[in-house]
Structures are given as C-alpha cells and as structure tokens.
Design an enzyme around this catalytic site. Structure first.
Site, mmCIF file in Angstrom:
data_model
loop_
_atom_site.group_PDB
_atom_site.id
_atom_site.type_symbol
_atom_site.label_atom_id
_atom_site.label_comp_id
_atom_site.label_asym_id
_atom_site.label_seq_id
_atom_site.Cartn_x
_atom_site.Cartn_y
_atom_site.Cartn_z
ATOM 1 N N HIS A 83 12.855 9.816 -6.387
ATOM 2 C CA HIS A 83 12.041 10.843 -7.042
ATOM 3 C C HIS A 83 11.871 10.590 -8.541
ATOM 4 C CE1 HIS A 83 15.482 12.815 -9.067
ATOM 5 N NE2 HIS A 83 16.168 12.448 -7.988
ATOM 6 N N ASP A 84 10.672 10.823 -9.003
ATOM 7 C CA ASP A 84 10.333 10.801 -10.434
ATOM 8 C C ASP A 84 10.494 9.422 -11.068
ATOM 9 O OD1 ASP A 84 9.912 13.794 -10.822
ATOM 10 O OD2 ASP A 84 11.982 13.763 -10.093
ATOM 11 N N GLY A 118 16.810 8.141 -8.969
ATOM 12 C CA GLY A 118 15.811 9.017 -9.547
ATOM 13 C C GLY A 118 15.578 8.781 -11.031
#
Length: 255
Positions: free
Chosen positions: A118-119, A136
């Site tokens: 994520h991200d 992440g």
C-alpha cells in the site's frame, strides 16, 4: 478480444483493443486504458487505474485491499502507467488513508511474485526481480534495478540508477547511482556499467564516484561530508540529486 469466460463488472471502463483471457475477474470501479493484454486468472479489483499497453501475466492481482490493519475501507486506488510487464503472481495493493494511492509508473518489468504494498511509489523504467517484497510507503526512483528476493522495509527510499544485490534486506535508504550488496547490506561502489549504458559521460561518472568517496570513505560524518561535497565537486543536477536525497532521508542511508 474478450473471452466469454471472463467476468467484467458492468461498471468497469475498458479501453480499445484490450485482450482479456478466460477466468479474468474485473471488478467495479476499475478503469483500463487501451492496448492492454490481460492473461488468464488475473484479478483486477476495485480502485485499479491502468494506462495503456500493459501486459498482465497469469495470476496477477491488482488493487487488492491493503494488508494493513489500519485500513478501514477508504476509497483509494492502485495506479499503473503504460507499457509495463507485470509477470505471474505479482500483487499490487491499493493505497490507504496515508497517501490514498499506490503508484507504479511506466515501462517497468515486475518479475514473478513481486509484491508492491500500500501507498508505494515505483517510478519508471525499473526492473524488479522475482519474489522481491516492498513494504508500505516505499519509494523507488526511476531506472532502478532491484534483484530477486529483496526485502524492503516500510518507508525506505531507493534512488535512481541503483543496482541492489539479490537476497538483500534493508531498512535504510539507498542513495542513487550506487551498487548495494553484501550481508549486511552496504555501499559497494557506484553502478558504473549502468551509468555508462544510460549515456553518463566519463567526467560525470568520475564526479559521482568522487562524491561517494567523500561520503563513504573520508571518515567524516554525513553532514560534514555533504559540506565537503558542495565545496569540492562541481555542481550539476546529478550531484544535487545525491545531496538532496541524503539531506532529506528520513531513515538514514546504508553504510
């Protein structure tokens, strides 16, 4: 071009000249551009935003929800640019409230089993080796080569034109233009072959080399080493990039 054995949600937006093989699953809230090839058993889930000319090999999962217990169902995306090769079983998770999106640029090769959490922000023209796992909110700048089975800690930053040895693991930033290897991971010289292949002049390569001699071999602390670099190395965008990268590093750079 679209197999009747694929499932495509009626709200998904599919561009022109897109090949979709049997047993592909395409969710709602998905946008796919033109000239993409999506092989069998690929899952493209809610929040995917895909550009043009990409190839997705069997088993890839794009825009699954983050593997982050803080995620509470926010409306986030996983954005992929153009002309990427996404090999078998690659997973690219969508963003969280932290940044709202995961981004993979253009003209990248993500080999089998790569995980983009994520991200994360992966630049363009990167090669990411088999089974490499990115935690992440990592950042990989353009033209990086990350070999197989590399483990990247959350929030790490990898500079442009680096080459990272297979099997490495790291929790600090890797500055641009270098080779990072050994165990534990260390600075192992500059990526001379890669720089020459990308058209860097001999003079520029020597200036980059001298910069890292000061940073890693002068015995100075990082702050004083950067002062010395500014005093002794001719200014140019590449040297400024090194200086800014290190000055802005949140985790510190590898030794």
């Amino acid at each position: 071009m679209i197999s009747p054995l694929a499932y495509i949600h009626p709200e998904a937006q599919i561009g022109e000249n897109v090949e979709i093989a049997p047993f592909v699953f395409i969710d709602k809230n998905v946008v796919i551009g033109n000239n993409n090839k999506i092989m069998s058993n690929v899952s493209i889930l809610s929040g995917a935003r895909i550009g043009n000319g990409n190839t997705f090999f069997p088993g890839a999962v794009i825009s699954a929800i983050p593997q982050d217990l803080k995620f509470k169902g926010e409306d986030t995306t996983a954005e992929i640019g153009d002309n990427n090769l996404i090999r078998e079983n690659v997973t690219i998770n969508r963003g969280t409230a932290a940044k709202g999106k995961t981004i993979v640029g253009s003209n990248n090769l993500l080999m089998e089993g790569v995980h983009v959490a994520h991200d994360a922000l992966v630049g363009s023209r990167c090669i990411i080796g088999n089974s490499t796992k990115m935690a992440g909110e990592i950042v990989i700048d353009d033209n990086a080569i990350v070999s197989a089975a590399v483990l990247m800690h959350q929030f790490c930053h990898v500079g442009s034109y680096v080459m990272i040895q297979g099997g490495s693991r790291f929790s600090k930033d890797i500055p641009p233009y270098i080779i990072a290897g050994r165990d534990p991971i260390t600075y192992s010289g500059i990526n001379i072959v890669g720089l020459r292949r990308h058209g860097f002049s001999n003079e520029l390569i020597e200036n980059i080399h001298n910069t890292y001699r000061i940073i890693y071999q002068s015995g100075l602390n990082i702050k004083d080493a950067l002062v010395k670099v500014k005093e002794e190395i001719p200014a140019c965008p590449e040297i400024e990039y090194i200086i800014n990268f290190i000055e802005n590093s949140q985790r510190g750079i590898i030794k």
